[in-house]
Structure formats: C-alpha cells, structure tokens
Design an enzyme around this catalytic site. Structure first.
Site, mmCIF file in Angstrom:
data_model
loop_
_atom_site.group_PDB
_atom_site.id
_atom_site.type_symbol
_atom_site.label_atom_id
_atom_site.label_comp_id
_atom_site.label_asym_id
_atom_site.label_seq_id
_atom_site.Cartn_x
_atom_site.Cartn_y
_atom_site.Cartn_z
ATOM 1 N N ARG A 116 -40.510 -2.518 18.862
ATOM 2 C CA ARG A 116 -40.300 -1.734 17.651
ATOM 3 C C ARG A 116 -40.060 -2.671 16.465
ATOM 4 O O ARG A 116 -39.481 -3.757 16.621
ATOM 5 C CB ARG A 116 -39.056 -0.870 17.873
ATOM 6 C CG ARG A 116 -38.649 0.024 16.718
ATOM 7 C CD ARG A 116 -39.251 1.342 16.850
ATOM 8 N NE ARG A 116 -38.658 2.353 15.984
ATOM 9 C CZ ARG A 116 -39.371 3.310 15.404
ATOM 10 N NH1 ARG A 116 -40.675 3.380 15.563
ATOM 11 N NH2 ARG A 116 -38.794 4.222 14.670
ATOM 12 N N THR A 406 -48.950 8.167 14.520
ATOM 13 C CA THR A 406 -48.622 7.328 15.693
ATOM 14 C C THR A 406 -49.756 7.511 16.695
ATOM 15 O O THR A 406 -50.595 8.380 16.523
ATOM 16 C CB THR A 406 -47.261 7.769 16.310
ATOM 17 O OG1 THR A 406 -46.236 7.485 15.378
ATOM 18 C CG2 THR A 406 -46.944 7.132 17.646
ATOM 19 N N THR A 424 -47.245 2.555 16.674
ATOM 20 C CA THR A 424 -47.245 3.252 15.381
ATOM 21 C C THR A 424 -47.127 2.319 14.180
ATOM 22 O O THR A 424 -46.597 1.214 14.286
ATOM 23 C CB THR A 424 -46.076 4.281 15.340
ATOM 24 O OG1 THR A 424 -46.199 5.106 14.188
ATOM 25 C CG2 THR A 424 -44.726 3.603 15.318
ATOM 26 N N LEU A 425 -47.645 2.834 13.045
ATOM 27 C CA LEU A 425 -47.333 2.255 11.722
ATOM 28 C C LEU A 425 -46.376 3.200 10.998
ATOM 29 O O LEU A 425 -46.039 2.981 9.857
ATOM 30 C CB LEU A 425 -48.595 2.129 10.875
ATOM 31 C CG LEU A 425 -49.615 1.043 11.207
ATOM 32 C CD1 LEU A 425 -50.865 1.233 10.363
ATOM 33 C CD2 LEU A 425 -49.039 -0.337 10.962
ATOM 34 N N ASN A 426 -46.048 4.305 11.621
ATOM 35 C CA ASN A 426 -45.273 5.444 11.136
ATOM 36 C C ASN A 426 -46.185 6.426 10.409
ATOM 37 O O ASN A 426 -46.947 7.112 11.057
ATOM 38 C CB ASN A 426 -44.090 5.029 10.287
ATOM 39 C CG ASN A 426 -43.117 6.186 10.107
ATOM 40 O OD1 ASN A 426 -43.103 7.097 10.936
ATOM 41 N ND2 ASN A 426 -42.344 6.181 9.056
ATOM 42 N N ASP A 448 -37.867 5.539 9.130
ATOM 43 C CA ASP A 448 -37.244 6.089 10.338
ATOM 44 C C ASP A 448 -35.743 5.787 10.395
ATOM 45 O O ASP A 448 -35.046 6.262 11.285
ATOM 46 C CB ASP A 448 -37.942 5.565 11.600
ATOM 47 C CG ASP A 448 -39.165 6.413 11.954
ATOM 48 O OD1 ASP A 448 -39.369 7.458 11.322
ATOM 49 O OD2 ASP A 448 -39.914 6.020 12.866
ATOM 50 N N SER A 477 -36.328 6.239 16.793
ATOM 51 C CA SER A 477 -37.693 6.704 17.044
ATOM 52 C C SER A 477 -37.655 7.929 17.951
ATOM 53 O O SER A 477 -36.625 8.223 18.572
ATOM 54 C CB SER A 477 -38.464 5.580 17.741
ATOM 55 O OG SER A 477 -39.723 6.023 18.175
ATOM 56 N N SER A 478 -38.771 8.622 18.017
ATOM 57 C CA SER A 478 -38.921 9.695 19.017
ATOM 58 C C SER A 478 -39.975 9.339 20.050
ATOM 59 O O SER A 478 -40.282 10.155 20.919
ATOM 60 C CB SER A 478 -39.338 11.002 18.337
ATOM 61 O OG SER A 478 -38.309 11.476 17.528
ATOM 62 N N GLY A 499 -44.188 12.418 15.694
ATOM 63 C CA GLY A 499 -42.819 12.397 15.155
ATOM 64 C C GLY A 499 -41.826 13.054 16.092
ATOM 65 O O GLY A 499 -41.857 12.811 17.308
HETATM 66 N N1 GLY Z 1 -42.451 6.581 13.652
HETATM 67 C C1 GLY Z 1 -42.488 7.509 14.689
HETATM 68 C C2 GLY Z 1 -41.459 7.277 15.729
HETATM 69 O O1 GLY Z 1 -41.076 6.140 15.906
HETATM 70 O O2 GLY Z 1 -40.998 8.185 16.383
#
Ligand code: GLY
Length: 594
Positions: A116, A406, A424-426, A448, A477-478, A499
């Site tokens: 991450r 993501t 992800t880049l978000n 985030d 994060s999720s 998300g």
């Molecule tokens: N940016 C999405 C996540 O990390 O959950």
C-alpha cells in the site's frame, strides 16, 4: 467440494401461504435453465486459471504459464499489463495488497503482502485543512498533495525476486509491448477519461498521453500509446525495484514533487517498505476464510459480517428474501459503524482485530439487530463493544471511505497455488498527474486518510482520528483479496474493485456460494446490496429484487436507493479437481487458462 454447475439461471419464486413470522413470502432460488458458459467471463479448466479485468492482462498471465513460468510470474505479468491497460484503476504510481496460498509454504496461512502507498515523511494531519481548520476542497483528490509514496513496483518485484521463476524481462515484456504499441480505448476507459477531463487537461504531461493532437481527450476507439511508460517499464525490467526507486525514474518523481511544491523526497522512495502481515482469518461453517488485515478494513469486516450471520439459516429464505436482505444490511451497518470507530493502520494505532472478529462479539451484535425493523443509522445507540473481547481499550473515532475505482485479479493452478491481488491508484487516473518523461500516473491515495475527524469525503462515509494522516502511515483501505480453504485446500479465491463496496460485495459472494449453494456465476451475478451505516441508505443494485421484497423492506423502515455498483468480482473456485473461473460479466474482463 461443490459440484461443478454449468451456467444456470436463478429464479425466485414466492410461495404463497408460506408466511414465516413477520415475513410475508418465502422465496427460494431454483435452477430453471442450463446454458453455455458466458463467453470470456466463465471458464472451467484443469491446469491454470486467470481472471482479471483486462483482456491483455489475462492473456499475458496465461502466456507465462505456457512459457513454463509459475503463478508469481503470471501475477507479475497481470499486474504490469493491468498498469498499462487500466490506467484509470492501477499503475506503477499506485499500490495494493496480495494473498498468496503457496502449496510449498510451511505456514498454515497465505503469504499476505502489503504494498500500500505510504504518506510522505513530511505529511501531517492538518495538511488538507485551511487556516480556519476547514477541509480544502479536492486537495486530497487532485494534484500533487493527493499522492502517497507508491508501493506497487516494490511489492511485485520483491515477490518476483523471492518466488518468481522466469526473468523479469520476460514477465514484463507484454506490458512493455502493450505500452509501446498501444491499444484502442475501450468504453470503460473512455468513460473514466471523460470523468477526469478537467484534470487531464490541467497537466501537460497527462494530456500528452490521454489527449489527441488537438488537445481533446481520447475517445472510444482511439489508440492509446504510452511510450514513456514503456521506457520506465524497460528500466524496471532491467533493474528491478532500483529501476523505480532510484536512478532517472526516482529523479523524475522527486523532481515533479519539487516543481509542484509536493512533499515526496528521495528519502521517501528509499524508505518505502513492503510489509508481510498475518491475514485476518476465521473459521466459517467448516471453511477457513483468509483476507486482508489492516491497513485494510476488508478482512476484519468480512469476517465480522460472516460471524454475525453465521447462525441464521438464510438459505431457507433465499438471497432475495426481505429477511436475508434486512439481516445482511444490518450486519453491514454494524461493520461500517465499527470501521468508523476502530480501523486504521495498525502500525500506528491500536485496532481491536481480535474483538471485532470474535464470535462472542458478533453474537452480541446479532442480538442487537431488530428482526423486523431497520436500524435507521442508529447503530451507535447499541452498546456493542469489541474491546470486551480484545486485549486493550481505546475509544477514538475514525471516519473514512474510498473511491470506487481499483482493480482485482485472481490466479490459480492445478497444484493448488492461488494468488489474489487488489491494486489501485484510488480514483480514476489517481491524482491526474503524469510524471513527465515516465508515463507514471501518481495515485491519489491520500484521500483514503481522514482529512479531518468528522469530515465526510466524496462518497459520504465517515472518518476519524485513527485514520488521520501521519508521516509514513498507510491510509485505510477496503481492498479485500480473499482466499477460502477447507482442510488446507483452496475452495474459493476472489476480490473486486469498488471502494467501500469491495468488502460487502466479497462477503455476499462468499455467502451466496458457500451458504446458498449458488453456482459461482450466479453467486456473482445475483443482485447485490450495500449499507455502510452512513449515509443511512440501503443501496440495491439496479432494482432487480422482487417487488414484495422491496415493499417489505420499506415497511421495515429501510430507505432504499437503486443504483449500479462498481463491484467486478474476479473469482476462481476449486470444484472436483477443476478450476472454475468467473470474471464479473458486468464489466470488462477475461478468464483465461487451460
Ligand atoms: N482506494 C481504494 C481502497 O484502498 O480501498
């Protein structure tokens, strides 16, 4: 093991005269038809299976097996091709998580890898606030301050070094070729580019890639060529991690931060570290579920929701019955209330994982759920306290949630090795900044974090102190790469983008498949619901629930909203010695294998 089911459709029938307590109808799902596997999105194979949200990515990963490579070689190819093919979702400037069930590993849980993004060393908890303490609009979403220190290249190259078998230049070749030769913009990418038109046009280096010669953003069918990205990929293929965190790429990354007044330095790049964590694990109906631990909230809350509903016989009712939807939604609310209160990066703040994932706590929560009445967002009125079942005490609050972009991929082989990764880049195209000369899009993962306790962000979830920015901390994060085993052997592996909906889509797919005995394809295509406590809305995918279920939920006091979800589950099930791959047919994707 479950038997293999060919594509079958689920019918929901209501049987009048079968009232059960407060519920007016009893609904079963039954198989009413059998058909062919949906082209590209479902495949049953024996030796290898790859399911990704990228057509080129699945093919590239498959090619690694054909060259004699192993699952990590395939994962490398998938990751780097996805970084080229889905710049709206992932990239070298981003990060992610992975779980690797390695049949040769002596530990009884999958290798759990956290790559991450991290907050820059100079970051601080008030960085997104003005002098009056108000959140500066979009600062955590667009531009240089929205970007954390990337982890994707470190994570994947480290995994390759320890577990890969083919040379780096082989596993990265398809990504390099795809970036250099280009591909036609497909509808999902065209949509993402149109959503980020303003930011693309704001940054010259970004427009250089994603605009045509007239300066207009690329449209569906246009050719997207990423020559600078190909050059960066070649450097990484030659030098590994050093090709990104040192040398000319590092100089360009730090130079762009300096030019725009950003915070990232060489020290941040040097210090970036991949973390190997223990996964969240739970025994569930005879299966062992493994999922991502903090800084993801995913594993904790998937297990919490499973535990809360463990002793309800929802199969009798079916997935679309009002009782099932009500109980699932209530368990989700409990989980998201806890997420807001207790989750953050466990390297920086105490997260009561043991309490939140304990059966005793889940039973207590289950007793608080009214059988026939919506919680109406008042979950916090109940005095559930996971610390009773945990070692420590802490009462800080968090608020937060993330963007729906993501990507996720799942790979398995016939030996029983499984690799799941969410990257992800978000948001779409991350921060919107391409570092000149590199083709690298920087993430906007700083969004985030909680910009301020109590502030709502773009998607309306709630955040707080445990998830405030701190130097080198990882944002909550999720993302929930998940593997289910039985007697040490894989049964199901899955994950999705979207998300906060990631964890609710993953948990519903697990329950649909394991508890409701739905064939994998139907477990994934069934109508999904989502409740994240705040806002107090029960989201239902489109409006495909039976009318009487909808009416019943309304009578219970649920506030309903119908919408499309961004979840795109990529799953592989192990069934009778075969690999059954499904790429969510709601979006672009391909199951490949043999
Ligand atoms: N940016 C999405 C996540 O990390 O959950």
């Amino acid at each position: 093991m479950k038997p293999i089911y060919l594509l079958s459709l689920i019918a929901l029938v209501s049987c009048s005269g079968m009232s059960s307590g407060p519920y007016e109808t009893k609904i079963h799902h039954v198989t009413i038809a059998k058909g062919q596997l949906k082209k590209d999105h479902e495949l049953i194979t024996s030796d290898v299976s790859i399911t990704t949200q990228g057509v080129f990515a699945s093919r590239a990963a498959h090619a690694m097996f054909k060259k004699g490579g192993n699952i990590i070689d395939a994962a490398m190819a998938a990751s780097f091709v996805l970084a080229v093919e889905r710049p709206q979702s992932t990239g070298l400037g981003g990060g992610g998580f992975a779980l690797f069930h390695d049949v040769k590993r002596d530990k009884d849980f999958p290798l759990t890898v956290d790559f991450r993004e991290k907050a820059p060393i100079k970051a601080h908890e008030k960085m997104f606030l003005d002098d009056q303490g108000n959140v500066i609009s979009r600062m955590s979403l667009d531009g240089i301050f929205s970007s954390g220190v990337p982890g994707m290249v470190a994570g994947m190259t480290e995994l390759h070094k320890s577990h890969g078998s083919l040379p780096l230049k082989v596993v990265m070749r398809d990504a390099i070729d795809l970036a250099a030769k280009g591909f036609k913009v497909y509808p999902e990418l065209a949509y993402a580019l149109s959503r980020r038109e303003n930011i693309i046009k704001r940054f010259k280096a970004t427009c250089k890639i994603f605009c045509n010669k007239k300066g207009e953003i690329l449209k569906e069918g246009d050719l997207l060529v990423q020559r600078d990205l190909a050059k960066t990929l070649r450097t990484i293929a030659r030098k590994g991690r050093r090709g990104f965190y040192k040398g000319w790429v590092a100089k360009a990354l730090v130079g762009e931060h300096r030019r725009l007044g950003g915070l990232m330095t060489y020290n941040d790049l040097n210090k970036y570290n991949v973390k190997y964590r223990d996964p969240i694990r739970a025994n569930y109906h005879g299966y062992e579920v493994f999922s991502m631990s903090p800084p993801s909230s995913g594993g904790v809350h998937i297990v919490e929701i499973l535990n809360i509903l463990k002793n309800d016989d929802l199969k009798t009712y079916g997935v679309q019955h009002a009782r099932t939807v009500h109980l699932r939604a209530s368990a989700m609310q409990a989980a998201f209330s806890d997420r807001a209160n207790y989750l953050g990066d466990s390297d920086y703040t105490y997260v009561p994982v043991v309490g939140l994932t304990s059966q005793k706590y889940a039973d207590e929560v289950r007793h608080s759920i009214p059988e026939n009445q919506a919680l109406n967002g008042l979950w916090s009125n109940f005095s559930n306290d996971p610390f009773k079942y945990d070692a420590k005490n802490d009462s800080e609050l968090i608020k937060k949630y993330e963007s729906p972009e993501t990507t996720h991929f799942t790979i398995a082989d016939g030996k029983g090795n499984v690799f799941v990764s969410t990257q992800t880049l978000n948001g779409y195209l991350g921060s919107g900044i391409v570092v000149p000369g590199t083709g690298i899009l920087l993430n906007n993962e700083m969004d985030d974090f909680a910009t301020k306790p109590g502030a709502n962000n773009l998607f309306g979830a709630v955040g707080g102190k445990k998830n405030l920015v701190q130097p080198e901390k990882r944002p909550l994060s999720s993302m929930s790469p998940t593997i289910v085993l039985k007697d040490g052997k894989p049964v199901l592996a899955l994950g999705t983008p979207a998300g906060t909906k990631i964890l609710t889509c993953v948990v519903q797919t697990i329950m649909n498949y394991l508890d409701h005995d739905m064939p994998l394809y139907e477990a994934i295509t069934a109508t999904r619901i989502h409740h994240q406590w705040k806002p107090n809305i029960l989201y239902i995918e489109d409006s495909k629930l039976p009318k009487n279920t909808i009416e019943h939920l309304k009578r219970m006091g649920h506030e309903l909203r119908f919408k499309k979800f961004g979840c795109r589950i990529q799953a592989i099930a192990f069934e009778n010695g075969k690999l059954h791959g499904v790429s969510d047919p709601r979006g672009r994707g391909l199951v490949s294998g043999h």
